[in-house]
Design a protein around this motif. Structure first.
Motif, PDB file in Angstrom:
ATOM      1  N   VAL A   1       4.258 -74.115  29.519  1.00 14.28           N
ATOM      2  CA  VAL A   1       4.461 -72.675  29.169  1.00 14.28           C
ATOM      3  C   VAL A   1       4.003 -73.037  27.389  1.00 14.28           C
ATOM      4  CG1 VAL A   1       6.365 -71.673  28.155  1.00 14.28           C
ATOM      5  CG2 VAL A   1       7.213 -72.807  29.877  1.00 14.28           C
ATOM      6  N   ARG A   2       3.492 -73.595  27.123  1.00 11.31           N
ATOM      7  CA  ARG A   2       3.005 -73.575  25.367  1.00 11.31           C
ATOM      8  C   ARG A   2       1.586 -73.279  26.014  1.00 11.31           C
ATOM      9  NH1 ARG A   2       5.069 -77.718  22.616  1.00 11.31           N
ATOM     10  NH2 ARG A   2       4.002 -79.187  23.669  1.00 11.31           N
ATOM     11  N   ARG A   3       0.830 -73.492  27.086  1.00  9.61           N
ATOM     12  CA  ARG A   3      -0.716 -73.839  27.210  1.00  9.61           C
ATOM     13  C   ARG A   3      -0.590 -71.800  26.794  1.00  9.61           C
ATOM     14  NH1 ARG A   3      -1.267 -78.156  29.499  1.00  9.61           N
ATOM     15  NH2 ARG A   3      -0.451 -77.205  31.751  1.00  9.61           N
TER      16      ARG A   3
ATOM     17  N   SER B   1       2.690 -70.524  13.848  1.00 14.23           N
ATOM     18  CA  SER B   1       1.881 -71.021  13.750  1.00 14.23           C
ATOM     19  C   SER B   1       1.473 -71.743  12.531  1.00 14.23           C
ATOM     20  CB  SER B   1       0.205 -70.533  13.921  1.00 14.23           C
ATOM     21  OG  SER B   1      -0.729 -70.296  13.148  1.00 14.23           O
ATOM     22  N   VAL B   2       1.166 -71.875  11.783  1.00 13.27           N
ATOM     23  CA  VAL B   2       1.713 -72.986  10.272  1.00 13.27           C
ATOM     24  C   VAL B   2       2.884 -73.542  10.706  1.00 13.27           C
ATOM     25  CG1 VAL B   2       1.726 -73.088   8.133  1.00 13.27           C
ATOM     26  CG2 VAL B   2       0.608 -71.203   8.890  1.00 13.27           C
ATOM     27  N   SER B   3       3.919 -73.068  10.770  1.00  6.85           N
ATOM     28  CA  SER B   3       5.134 -73.470  11.241  1.00  6.85           C
ATOM     29  C   SER B   3       5.358 -74.621  11.827  1.00  6.85           C
ATOM     30  CB  SER B   3       6.586 -72.918  10.823  1.00  6.85           C
ATOM     31  OG  SER B   3       6.556 -71.734   9.659  1.00  6.85           O
ATOM     32  N   GLU B   4       4.668 -73.766  13.230  1.00  4.49           N
ATOM     33  CA  GLU B   4       4.219 -75.000  14.357  1.00  4.49           C
ATOM     34  C   GLU B   4       3.978 -76.413  14.519  1.00  4.49           C
ATOM     35  OE1 GLU B   4       2.696 -74.484  17.625  1.00  4.49           O
ATOM     36  OE2 GLU B   4       3.723 -76.291  18.759  1.00  4.49           O
TER      37      GLU B   4
ATOM     38  N   SER C   1      -1.345 -66.694  23.291  1.00  2.00           N
ATOM     39  CA  SER C   1      -1.109 -65.033  23.039  1.00  2.00           C
ATOM     40  C   SER C   1      -1.265 -65.269  21.757  1.00  2.00           C
ATOM     41  CB  SER C   1       0.066 -64.978  23.919  1.00  2.00           C
ATOM     42  OG  SER C   1       0.082 -66.072  24.813  1.00  2.00           O
ATOM     43  N   LEU C   2      -0.227 -66.144  21.166  1.00  2.00           N
ATOM     44  CA  LEU C   2       0.492 -65.222  20.490  1.00  2.00           C
ATOM     45  C   LEU C   2      -1.090 -65.200  19.637  1.00  2.00           C
ATOM     46  CD1 LEU C   2       2.796 -65.491  18.673  1.00  2.00           C
ATOM     47  CD2 LEU C   2       2.658 -68.026  17.878  1.00  2.00           C
ATOM     48  N   GLU C   3      -2.160 -65.990  19.434  1.00  2.00           N
ATOM     49  CA  GLU C   3      -3.821 -65.774  18.783  1.00  2.00           C
ATOM     50  C   GLU C   3      -3.548 -64.397  18.985  1.00  2.00           C
ATOM     51  OE1 GLU C   3      -5.010 -69.676  19.667  1.00  2.00           O
ATOM     52  OE2 GLU C   3      -3.634 -70.292  18.255  1.00  2.00           O
ATOM     53  N   VAL C   4      -3.986 -64.056  20.376  1.00  2.00           N
ATOM     54  CA  VAL C   4      -4.644 -62.510  20.337  1.00  2.00           C
ATOM     55  C   VAL C   4      -3.462 -61.341  19.365  1.00  2.00           C
ATOM     56  CG1 VAL C   4      -4.001 -60.679  22.305  1.00  2.00           C
ATOM     57  CG2 VAL C   4      -4.760 -63.267  23.009  1.00  2.00           C
ATOM     58  N   LEU C   5      -2.361 -61.999  19.530  1.00  2.00           N
ATOM     59  CA  LEU C   5      -1.745 -61.080  18.343  1.00  2.00           C
ATOM     60  C   LEU C   5      -1.594 -60.639  16.799  1.00  2.00           C
ATOM     61  CD1 LEU C   5       1.114 -59.163  18.721  1.00  2.00           C
ATOM     62  CD2 LEU C   5       2.348 -60.912  17.646  1.00  2.00           C
ATOM     63  N   ALA C   6      -2.862 -62.424  16.415  1.00  2.00           N
ATOM     64  CA  ALA C   6      -2.967 -62.136  15.127  1.00  2.00           C
ATOM     65  C   ALA C   6      -4.236 -61.289  15.374  1.00  2.00           C
ATOM     66  CB  ALA C   6      -3.185 -63.547  14.846  1.00  2.00           C
ATOM     67  N   GLY C   7      -5.250 -61.587  16.890  1.00  2.00           N
ATOM     68  CA  GLY C   7      -6.284 -60.817  16.529  1.00  2.00           C
ATOM     69  C   GLY C   7      -6.392 -59.585  16.446  1.00  2.00           C
ATOM     70  N   ILE C   8      -4.928 -58.664  16.942  1.00  2.00           N
ATOM     71  CA  ILE C   8      -5.386 -57.123  16.594  1.00  2.00           C
ATOM     72  C   ILE C   8      -6.065 -56.866  15.650  1.00  2.00           C
ATOM     73  CG2 ILE C   8      -3.874 -54.927  16.793  1.00  2.00           C
ATOM     74  CD1 ILE C   8      -2.155 -57.058  18.820  1.00  2.00           C
ATOM     75  N   PRO C   9      -7.008 -56.551  15.500  1.00  2.00           N
ATOM     76  CA  PRO C   9      -7.676 -55.087  14.155  1.00  2.00           C
ATOM     77  C   PRO C   9      -5.796 -54.745  13.878  1.00  2.00           C
ATOM     78  CG  PRO C   9      -8.830 -54.284  15.851  1.00  2.00           C
ATOM     79  CD  PRO C   9      -7.453 -55.722  16.531  1.00  2.00           C
TER      80      PRO C   9
ATOM     81  N   TYR D   1      10.816 -72.906  19.520  1.00  2.00           N
ATOM     82  CA  TYR D   1      10.368 -72.527  20.500  1.00  2.00           C
ATOM     83  C   TYR D   1       9.154 -73.235  21.257  1.00  2.00           C
ATOM     84  CZ  TYR D   1       9.712 -71.097  25.619  1.00  2.00           C
ATOM     85  OH  TYR D   1      10.563 -71.129  26.635  1.00  2.00           O
ATOM     86  N   LEU D   2       7.819 -73.249  20.497  1.00  2.00           N
ATOM     87  CA  LEU D   2       6.902 -73.526  20.873  1.00  2.00           C
ATOM     88  C   LEU D   2       7.504 -75.070  20.601  1.00  2.00           C
ATOM     89  CD1 LEU D   2       3.798 -70.625  19.663  1.00  2.00           C
ATOM     90  CD2 LEU D   2       4.958 -71.728  22.484  1.00  2.00           C
ATOM     91  N   SER D   3       7.764 -75.872  19.633  1.00  2.00           N
ATOM     92  CA  SER D   3       7.678 -76.747  19.638  1.00  2.00           C
ATOM     93  C   SER D   3       8.534 -77.769  19.901  1.00  2.00           C
ATOM     94  CB  SER D   3       7.229 -77.303  17.490  1.00  2.00           C
ATOM     95  OG  SER D   3       8.023 -78.231  17.358  1.00  2.00           O
ATOM     96  N   GLU D   4       9.941 -77.132  20.004  1.00  2.00           N
ATOM     97  CA  GLU D   4      10.689 -78.418  20.527  1.00  2.00           C
ATOM     98  C   GLU D   4      11.541 -77.312  22.139  1.00  2.00           C
ATOM     99  OE1 GLU D   4      11.271 -80.509  18.489  1.00  2.00           O
ATOM    100  OE2 GLU D   4      10.345 -80.288  17.171  1.00  2.00           O
ATOM    101  N   TYR D   5      11.425 -76.631  22.754  1.00  2.00           N
ATOM    102  CA  TYR D   5      11.613 -76.323  23.981  1.00  2.00           C
ATOM    103  C   TYR D   5      10.761 -76.651  25.138  1.00  2.00           C
ATOM    104  CZ  TYR D   5      16.131 -75.213  21.563  1.00  2.00           C
ATOM    105  OH  TYR D   5      17.618 -75.494  21.254  1.00  2.00           O
ATOM    106  N   ALA D   6       9.679 -75.088  24.711  1.00  2.00           N
ATOM    107  CA  ALA D   6       8.192 -74.894  25.953  1.00  2.00           C
ATOM    108  C   ALA D   6       7.862 -76.349  26.263  1.00  2.00           C
ATOM    109  CB  ALA D   6       7.505 -74.300  25.034  1.00  2.00           C
ATOM    110  N   ARG D   7       8.433 -75.839  27.377  1.00  3.44           N
ATOM    111  CA  ARG D   7       7.096 -77.237  28.673  1.00  3.44           C
ATOM    112  C   ARG D   7       6.023 -76.772  28.170  1.00  3.44           C
ATOM    113  NH1 ARG D   7       9.160 -79.833  32.305  1.00  3.44           N
ATOM    114  NH2 ARG D   7      11.644 -79.940  32.471  1.00  3.44           N
TER     115      ARG D   7
END
Ligand SMILES: Nc1ncnc2c1ncn2[C@@H]1O[C@H](COP(=O)(O)OP(=O)(O)OP(=O)(O)O)[C@@H](O)[C@H]1O
Ligand SMILES: [Mg+2]
Lengths: 308, 298
Positions: free
Chosen positions: A115-117, A176-179, A122-130, A106-112
């Protein structure tokens, strides 16, 4: 420095000694940094190996085949820990692979771009949850509200809840690595596909994903290795059962869970034969597993790297 | 091909329109009159006061231009005058660029391709494209050719279609023993012919080519030029080229574009002259054209 006394007319191509000296100092600083990190890693591995060896000499090898993992009672069935770890990792990947890859597509092929910005951070926030928060979430939310709703027979501590939480933890890594891998696929490849009358999902799934496959596989392997090494979630939500089980609805010790227990000391008995040292043995096995996975992902990336 | 029928439909519906619109267009632009007394073939594609913007940047201004059936039309002009931009409007490839905005009409057999109900995916199945740099997929030679037919739901014999497309692109003999090998193993010229084969495997009506030879050596270039001549019996071809000799050699009609620098310093492209290629190269109507083709600028 043989040319320093040449006449002023001759071009002086020798370096300024001060600069050269500074250059050499900087080089030594960086060298030291890399040497220290290598030395530390080697020291850790050596101490792991040493203690693990101590452990193995203190026990009977047959103890490794006893039923279950009960260090206090001299039962060290490492296979049970490995199996539990793999069950949790499998559940985590079942969650993280589709979600992470879907998010990446979605992020790489669909999101404008706008939207990606918003989405990427937000995805990185998820990564930051302890992970302790996610572990608690698994125990107090996923187990009662999801797992027990679906399977009333599930135990309070179960692999399913822990696995889902670990999956959530590694979604951002997969995504993030796949994207990154997918965005590295040249636009020309997409244009070729669109130019042939391909729809967006054709282009995404049949051109971009295959072209990025090495990066995507590497992402998956890294995610598995992360799942195997995850400790806090399983310590909180997977329970302390040492008997080998394959059922996701049961709980049990994983390698990291067992290590955490030993390290915290709840299983440590003064004078107990080798119980504490078993921590290092498990640690060594864990280290080899994640190390092998990381090497594998390196290999995959190099082997299947596309020239485009 | 499965879309064959729908194509016939579109064509039939607009046969009359296509022939009619041709006259007014050329008459509108007295500096771009298609000369000659021989009646020109039917118009397949036609730009009608096309304007293209990238964000605020006005890239192409007021281009009106017919493309005739079974001909090769060359778009020439100095770098940055908007040739690629115009070419990419013919099959709505500009839709892929976030900032691009198109005004005016691109009529395909009389249907405006930029009308709201037009699906660009369908458009591109009729109007294929070959790019400047060969861009095969990281797949086997076979799968490269089969890609378009597969996603188009082709139900015939794929092996035959692959062989036929490769043969038409004058590549089959060179690759027939390694169809399952990676397309990346081919030379640049072979890759470009593969891309042409891939484009014609979906049996398009029109093939757009954006400087298809610019990455190739003279011999590979010659082969592709020969190929274009053979393909024009079945397809309508529009080619962008920087190579004047190439335009003179292969094309039937030539459109010369130039850049105009506006007060704000914007470099906007526009159509200077459009005519039969022979006329453009021997007796151009505009001074700028003459200067360009004689190599005095650009
Ligand atoms: N994606 C884009 N975003 C913004 N501006 C663009 C984009 N693509 C092209 N342009 C601008 O539009 C103008 C026309 O570009 P175009 O690529 O159509 O020129 P061209 O005639 O094909 O040139 P060349 O012969 O160098 O390929 C140029 O000024 C270019 O900078
Ligand atoms: Mg161009």
């Amino acid at each position: 420095m043989a040319l320093t006394d040449t006449s002023p007319q001759t071009m002086d191509l020798t370096g300024d000694p001060k600069r050269l000296a500074r250059e050499a100092r900087v080089r030594r600083v960086f060298l030291a940094a890399s040497v220290i990190s290598i030395v530390v890693s080697v020291a850790i591995i050596l101490s792991l190996v040493g203690e693990a060896w101590n452990f193995l000499t203190k026990i009977e090898l047959g103890d490794l085949n006893e039923n279950g993992w009960f260090p206090r009672r001299g039962r060290f069935q490492i296979l049970a820990l490995i199996v539990h770890t793999l069950v949790i990792s499998a559940i985590a990947m079942a969650v993280a692979a589709p979600l992470g890859l879907g998010a990446a597509i979605y992020l790489s092929e669909y999101a404008r771009p706008n939207v990606r910005r918003v989405l990427k951070p937000s995805l990185e926030v998820l990564a930051g949850i302890p992970s302790v928060v996610l572990g608690f979430f698994a125990l107090t939310f996923i187990t009662p509200n999801v797992v027990k709703n679906l399977f009333s027979s599930a135990s309070q501590s179960n692999f399913l809840a822990a696995g889902i939480a670990v999956g959530v933890l590694i979604v951002p890594l997969v995504a993030s690595v796949s994207e990154d891998a997918m965005r590295a696929v040249p636009t020309a490849m997409r244009e070729a596909s669109y130019g042939l009358g391909a729809k967006r999902w054709h282009t995404s799934l049949r051109v971009v994903v295959p072209a990025a496959i090495s990066g995507i596989v590497a992402a998956m392997i890294l995610a598995v290795s992360r799942a195997i090494g995850e400790t806090m979630i399983v310590a909180l939500a997977a329970g302390t059962n040492g008997i080998m089980t394959l059922s996701p609805l049961d709980g049990g010790l994983t390698m990291t869970g067992a290590m955490a227990q030993l390290a915290i000391g709840s299983d440590q008995v003064a004078g107990a034969v080798a119980a504490f040292q078993s921590l290092f043995f498990v640690g060594l096995v864990l280290f080899f597993m994640t190390f092998a996975l990381n090497v594998l992902s390196e290999r995959v990336v190099r082997r299947f790297r596309n020239k485009y | 091909m499965n879309e064959g029928e729908s194509r016939v439909d579109v064509t039939r519906e607009n046969e009359g329109t296509g022939a009619m619109t041709e006259e007014p267009t050329t008459a509108d632009h007295d500096d771009a009159v298609a000369g000659g007394d021989v009646p020109a073939p039917a118009v397949v594609l036609e730009l009608d006061r096309l304007n293209v913007f990238y964000g605020d940047f006005h890239a192409v201004r007021d281009v009106s231009l017919p493309i005739h059936e079974h001909e090769i039309t060359a778009l020439i002009g100095p770098s940055g005058c908007g040739k690629s931009t115009v070419l990419r409007c013919f099959n709505r490839m500009n839709d892929l660029i976030e900032t691009a905005r198109v005004e005016g009409a691109v009529n395909y057999h009389g249907v405006d391709l930029y009308a709201p109900d037009i699906d660009p995916v369908q458009v591109r199945r009729h109007i294929g494209m070959v790019f400047q740099k060969p861009n095969p997929f990281p797949k086997s030679i076979y799968d490269n050719i089969a890609y378009g037919p597969r996603i188009g739901g082709f139900s015939g014999n794929l092996d035959d279609l692959v062989e036929e497309s490769l043969t038409r692109a004058a590549l089959f003999d060179e690759v027939k023993d390694k169809l399952q090998e990676s397309a990346f193993a081919l030379s640049g010229g072979q890759q470009q012919r593969l891309c042409i084969a891939r484009a014609i495997a979906t049996s398009p009506d029109v093939v757009l080519m954006d400087e298809p030879c610019s990455a190739l050596d003279p011999i590979a270039t010659l082969r592709i030029e020969e190929l274009m001549q053979e393909l024009k019996d079945d397809y309508t071809i529009v080619i962008v080229t920087h190579n004047m000799q190439q335009a003179a050699r292969v094309s039937d009609r030539t459109a010369f574009f130039n850049v105009q620098v506006g007060e704000t310093g914007q470099r906007t492209g526009h159509l200077v002259e459009y005519d039969e290629t022979g006329k453009i190269f021997t007796n151009p109507g505009e001074r700028a054209t003459e200067e360009y083709i004689t190599g005095r600028f650009g």
